[in-house]
Scaffold this motif. Sequence first.
Motif, mmCIF file in Angstrom:
data_model
loop_
_atom_site.group_PDB
_atom_site.id
_atom_site.type_symbol
_atom_site.label_atom_id
_atom_site.label_comp_id
_atom_site.label_asym_id
_atom_site.label_seq_id
_atom_site.Cartn_x
_atom_site.Cartn_y
_atom_site.Cartn_z
ATOM 1 N N PRO A 263 28.601 8.657 -29.138
ATOM 2 C CA PRO A 263 29.386 9.412 -28.132
ATOM 3 C C PRO A 263 30.818 9.021 -27.718
ATOM 4 O O PRO A 263 31.020 7.624 -28.078
ATOM 5 C CB PRO A 263 28.596 8.930 -26.668
ATOM 6 N N PRO B 191 22.230 6.230 -28.719
ATOM 7 C CA PRO B 191 22.790 7.601 -28.514
ATOM 8 C C PRO B 191 23.465 8.397 -29.198
ATOM 9 O O PRO B 191 24.501 7.931 -29.812
ATOM 10 C CB PRO B 191 23.133 7.316 -26.958
ATOM 11 N N LEU B 192 23.236 9.702 -29.237
ATOM 12 C CA LEU B 192 23.984 10.399 -30.092
ATOM 13 C C LEU B 192 24.689 11.650 -29.393
ATOM 14 O O LEU B 192 23.986 12.022 -28.330
ATOM 15 C CB LEU B 192 23.398 11.264 -31.154
ATOM 16 N N SER B 193 25.579 12.387 -29.466
ATOM 17 C CA SER B 193 26.085 13.278 -28.688
ATOM 18 C C SER B 193 26.679 14.362 -29.558
ATOM 19 O O SER B 193 26.872 14.166 -30.901
ATOM 20 C CB SER B 193 27.331 12.859 -28.142
ATOM 21 N N GLN B 194 26.440 15.647 -29.063
ATOM 22 C CA GLN B 194 27.029 16.709 -30.096
ATOM 23 C C GLN B 194 28.335 17.425 -29.366
ATOM 24 O O GLN B 194 28.581 18.748 -29.927
ATOM 25 C CB GLN B 194 25.868 17.882 -29.880
ATOM 26 N N ASP B 195 28.858 16.836 -28.447
ATOM 27 C CA ASP B 195 29.846 17.462 -27.829
ATOM 28 C C ASP B 195 31.248 17.218 -28.759
ATOM 29 O O ASP B 195 31.230 16.127 -29.480
ATOM 30 C CB ASP B 195 30.366 16.729 -26.409
ATOM 31 N N GLY C 97 25.649 15.689 -34.757
ATOM 32 C CA GLY C 97 25.285 14.505 -33.853
ATOM 33 C C GLY C 97 26.098 13.177 -34.148
ATOM 34 O O GLY C 97 26.522 12.788 -35.394
ATOM 35 N N VAL D 162 34.494 16.250 -29.204
ATOM 36 C CA VAL D 162 35.382 15.244 -28.299
ATOM 37 C C VAL D 162 36.957 15.792 -28.664
ATOM 38 O O VAL D 162 37.190 15.674 -30.097
ATOM 39 C CB VAL D 162 35.104 13.847 -28.573
#
Lengths: 297, 347
Positions: free
Chosen positions: A62, A150-154, A59, A156
């Motif tokens: 973004p 917000p968190l992202s797991q993509d 996580g 990048v």
Amino acid sequence: MRNVKWLKSVIVAIILLLPLTALARGIDPLVSTDWLQKNLGNAKVVIVDVRKVEDYKAGHIPGAVNVFYGSWAIKKGDLLNELPPIDDLADVIGSAGIGKDSLVVIVGKTDKVPDQFDMTRVAWTLKYLGVPNVAILNGGQNQWVKENKPLSQDMVKAKAKSFKASITDKLYVDKAYVLDKLGKATIIDTRAPAFYEGKEKLAFVPKLGRIKGAVNLPVGQLYTPEGLYKDKAALAALAGKAAGNDLNKELLLYCDTGKTCTSWAFIMTEMLGYKDVKVYDGSSMEWLADPSAPAEP
Amino acid sequence: MYKGYVVDHDLLKKDQHFILACTQCHQGNDKVLKKEEAHKDLIKRPSDNMANCVMCHKTVTEKYTKSLHYTSAGQRNGVMPRFSKEDLKKFDEKVFEKSCRSCHASCGDCHVKSPAVSGISTGLISGHKFVKKNEGKTCSSCHGGRVYPEYTGEYGGEPDVHYQKGMLCVDCHKKMEFHGDGKAYSSKNMVKDRPSCNNCHKPGSEKNPAAKTSHQTHTGKVTCYGCHSSGEYRQCYSCHSATGSKAKPGFILGLNPRDKKTLTTLRLIPTKKSTFYKAGIKMENFDALPNYWDSAVHNIKKRTDRTRSCDSCHVAKAGFLNKEMVIKEGGSTANEGLIYNIKPIKK
């Protein structure tokens, strides 16, 4: 009494001039989580997450690219936290999508105080290679998570840029340079007082003691108990007490390995307006291994 | 109470494994409230018995029971040429089953709870969630002595360039390597479809002409690791003798013992003739195998001392195995067969 008055006036003058130093940069040296959230879509902002790949994948902020701390500082011989070859570093910077006009925000974890210094060492190294607009996310990833942002797991993948390093002379200096400056420059030991006083040492540092003539400005003083940086006035007072208020005086900062001292180096240069701050990369690990290098007590 | 064991309601809803009652895998008694009674006959590691997993995951479980991660056969077969028939029998009974085989991984070791290494486990991977993968908590446990810390740079060198690019184990080592393909291989070297640098880095696709020339010159003579290992990696000494193990960094280049013609990175396997004496194993054929073995080191960099300068190998012979370097006390006579005398470049 007169001296105290004079000192107060100087400190007030420094604080009043502080915003001017910030204006010279394209980004404040410390950015808040709110600022970063508002600027997630800003094309000039490159968010660099220096945590381990595993933590990043679990996580991250973004849009943040992952460039693990180990890419920025390596073990060379017996010394920890040394600069990798410049061409390798330039590749790392370019492949993260960082250009010289980028506004770079460094994000790391802040579980413990020593975690803070991954961010400042990376920031100092970016400055060294010619990226001027570098900021630290105040409180790091932990603060972002704490505020439920917000968190992202993509994963990048940055759009790579060709990056050519322009070394900013003398931000990192070696032992010979420090030896030459003994008695001329102000040498600042940024370790905790017990280490400065020669009562304690880390296992990998060869012996107790400090560089002869050094003054103490502990890195632990930079942060609040919540892991955020103290305000400018408090930091200016702390720095002024140890380093004096002559912003043009040459300051040589060191610690155990050349990593933790980058925190004060970054703050003093980028926030407080000190103009001639250098980091002794070999630090205590190198200095105290040399019997001919003057040490005390 | 260790909170990691608490299975919350959210998890119960999300993971279909929890359609089953706890007792279906762990046994014990869920009709009573007293811990001692409830935990009677509790099975801590249900997937040690593959019958629990095979009920729903038939194909993969059946394949897995033949895989090297499960059989640990590579450890047995690697050392076998040193044994007589009598030695092998003793090895199988007293060493392999009691020691080497304890390393085999169950389904749960990779998908539920980090495997215990030397009795220490980091606990459940993510609550009691059944995870697909989490290399940092699974692979890194069993392969945490050498491969993983070398890969991340935590052993003290530079992190592998692939880690810098965000790649973890499963990005190169495909699912088939973990679960097997249903064949019982005797060694990992027999497995087809293992990761290969050329899978991604096609020869001839180099942008840099010097790199292209260098690759063409060294093809078939030196492995990729030989030039692109960033430097020192973990070498273990004395692990297999009674004096206790010692690890220190080292970089060793020598001939691959499997073909005796390709130069590659070697890792010391410090077995001595006396290593299994306590089990009554004499190893009369000890010298059939060397102590140095080809190692796919995980500290790859684009630029290294060797890629920066031909002189590193051709003049300084940096890291090349030589007579002075080979382990002296109890080492195999086969070690010297791996020494490669590199010549200066003819100009």
